[in-house]
Each structure stands twice: as structure tokens, then as C-alpha cells.
Design a protein around this motif. Structure first.
Motif, PDB file in Angstrom:
ATOM      1  N   ASN A  50       0.812  -1.214   0.000  1.00  0.00           N
ATOM      2  CA  ASN A  50       0.000   0.000   0.000  1.00  0.00           C
ATOM      3  C   ASN A  50       0.849   1.271   0.000  1.00  0.00           C
ATOM      4  O   ASN A  50       0.315   2.367   0.039  1.00  0.00           O
ATOM      5  CB  ASN A  50      -0.954   0.002   1.208  1.00  0.00           C
ATOM      6  CG  ASN A  50      -2.000   1.074   1.108  1.00  0.00           C
ATOM      7  OD1 ASN A  50      -2.502   1.375   0.029  1.00  0.00           O
ATOM      8  ND2 ASN A  50      -2.337   1.682   2.232  1.00  0.00           N
ATOM      9  N   ILE A  51       2.159   1.130  -0.041  1.00  0.00           N
ATOM     10  CA  ILE A  51       3.061   2.288   0.027  1.00  0.00           C
ATOM     11  C   ILE A  51       3.757   2.477  -1.311  1.00  0.00           C
ATOM     12  O   ILE A  51       4.174   1.519  -1.952  1.00  0.00           O
ATOM     13  CB  ILE A  51       4.122   2.094   1.137  1.00  0.00           C
ATOM     14  CG1 ILE A  51       3.461   1.912   2.501  1.00  0.00           C
ATOM     15  CG2 ILE A  51       5.121   3.251   1.159  1.00  0.00           C
ATOM     16  CD1 ILE A  51       2.707   3.119   3.016  1.00  0.00           C
ATOM     17  N   GLN A  52       3.887   3.740  -1.726  1.00  0.00           N
ATOM     18  CA  GLN A  52       4.677   4.089  -2.903  1.00  0.00           C
ATOM     19  C   GLN A  52       5.459   5.355  -2.589  1.00  0.00           C
ATOM     20  O   GLN A  52       5.072   6.137  -1.725  1.00  0.00           O
ATOM     21  CB  GLN A  52       3.784   4.270  -4.125  1.00  0.00           C
ATOM     22  CG  GLN A  52       2.706   5.319  -3.965  1.00  0.00           C
ATOM     23  CD  GLN A  52       1.718   5.303  -5.106  1.00  0.00           C
ATOM     24  OE1 GLN A  52       1.824   4.514  -6.032  1.00  0.00           O
ATOM     25  NE2 GLN A  52       0.748   6.200  -5.060  1.00  0.00           N
ATOM     26  N   ALA A  53       6.572   5.551  -3.280  1.00  0.00           N
ATOM     27  CA  ALA A  53       7.411   6.735  -3.081  1.00  0.00           C
ATOM     28  C   ALA A  53       6.962   7.837  -4.035  1.00  0.00           C
ATOM     29  O   ALA A  53       6.765   7.589  -5.226  1.00  0.00           O
ATOM     30  CB  ALA A  53       8.875   6.389  -3.321  1.00  0.00           C
ATOM     31  N   THR A  54       6.782   9.047  -3.490  1.00  0.00           N
ATOM     32  CA  THR A  54       6.339  10.179  -4.305  1.00  0.00           C
ATOM     33  C   THR A  54       7.085  11.446  -3.886  1.00  0.00           C
ATOM     34  O   THR A  54       7.670  11.511  -2.808  1.00  0.00           O
ATOM     35  CB  THR A  54       4.832  10.437  -4.136  1.00  0.00           C
ATOM     36  OG1 THR A  54       4.561  10.816  -2.790  1.00  0.00           O
ATOM     37  CG2 THR A  54       4.010   9.219  -4.509  1.00  0.00           C
ATOM     38  N   HIS A  55       7.043  12.453  -4.749  1.00  0.00           N
ATOM     39  CA  HIS A  55       7.499  13.785  -4.352  1.00  0.00           C
ATOM     40  C   HIS A  55       6.485  14.322  -3.338  1.00  0.00           C
ATOM     41  O   HIS A  55       5.287  14.036  -3.458  1.00  0.00           O
ATOM     42  CB  HIS A  55       7.520  14.750  -5.535  1.00  0.00           C
ATOM     43  CG  HIS A  55       8.537  14.432  -6.573  1.00  0.00           C
ATOM     44  ND1 HIS A  55       8.203  13.968  -7.818  1.00  0.00           N
ATOM     45  CD2 HIS A  55       9.889  14.509  -6.550  1.00  0.00           C
ATOM     46  CE1 HIS A  55       9.294  13.787  -8.526  1.00  0.00           C
ATOM     47  NE2 HIS A  55      10.341  14.097  -7.782  1.00  0.00           N
ATOM     48  N   TRP A  56       6.916  15.132  -2.402  1.00  0.00           N
ATOM     49  CA  TRP A  56       5.975  15.653  -1.408  1.00  0.00           C
ATOM     50  C   TRP A  56       4.903  16.510  -2.065  1.00  0.00           C
ATOM     51  O   TRP A  56       3.752  16.491  -1.674  1.00  0.00           O
ATOM     52  CB  TRP A  56       6.688  16.398  -0.275  1.00  0.00           C
ATOM     53  CG  TRP A  56       7.431  17.633  -0.682  1.00  0.00           C
ATOM     54  CD1 TRP A  56       8.760  17.737  -0.963  1.00  0.00           C
ATOM     55  CD2 TRP A  56       6.881  18.943  -0.842  1.00  0.00           C
ATOM     56  NE1 TRP A  56       9.062  19.023  -1.304  1.00  0.00           N
ATOM     57  CE2 TRP A  56       7.936  19.788  -1.240  1.00  0.00           C
ATOM     58  CE3 TRP A  56       5.608  19.477  -0.707  1.00  0.00           C
ATOM     59  CZ2 TRP A  56       7.752  21.138  -1.495  1.00  0.00           C
ATOM     60  CZ3 TRP A  56       5.422  20.825  -0.953  1.00  0.00           C
ATOM     61  CH2 TRP A  56       6.487  21.635  -1.346  1.00  0.00           C
TER      62      TRP A  56
END
Length: 69
Positions: A50-56
Motif C-alpha cells: 500500500n506504500i509508494q514513493a512520491t514527491h511531497w
């Protein structure tokens, strides 16, 4: 959470999951929940799937869009 985020960055080829641009600064990267917190039960919120890396800033603009639906 930081170890998981580091793993997601590598899995995503160092690209934001929302805008697909390369990450330029590690400090700009935040975890994003694919299913918003509280939507599928608290115990699953931080599951690796359920987690992904994104720009803030991408994460913030997504939160605004979700809130308007």
C-alpha cells in the motif's frame, strides 16, 4: 518506514509514482498510501503493498484531488 521507502524508490526506478519524474533530492521523497489511510482498515495502512514513493508536492496535490471527489 524509511527502509521501506528506500526499497520502494529502487523498485520504482527512482521515479515518483504519481508524476513519473526522477527524484532529484532525497529530502523531497515521502511515502504515499495507494489506498488512503483508514479506507481499508488501520492494520493494513502501512503494508508494503500500500506504500509508494512520491514527491511531497505530488502527494499533496493528490490529497487535494481525492478530497474533492
Amino acid at each position: 518506514m524509511r527502509k521501506l521507502l528506500n526499497r520502494k524508490i529502487v523498485e520504482q526506478d527512482r521515479k515518483c509514482a504519481i508524476c513519473h519524474e526522477l527524484f532529484a533530492d532525497y529530502n523531497d521523497i515521502v511515502p504515499d498510501h495507494r489506498d488512503p489511510k483508514g479506507m481499508v482498515g488501520a492494520w493494513r495502512d502501512d503494508h508494503p503493498d500500500n506504500i509508494q514513493a512520491t514527491h511531497w508536492w505530488c502527494n499533496r496535490s493528490e490529497e487535494r484531488r481525492v478530497g474533492k471527489e
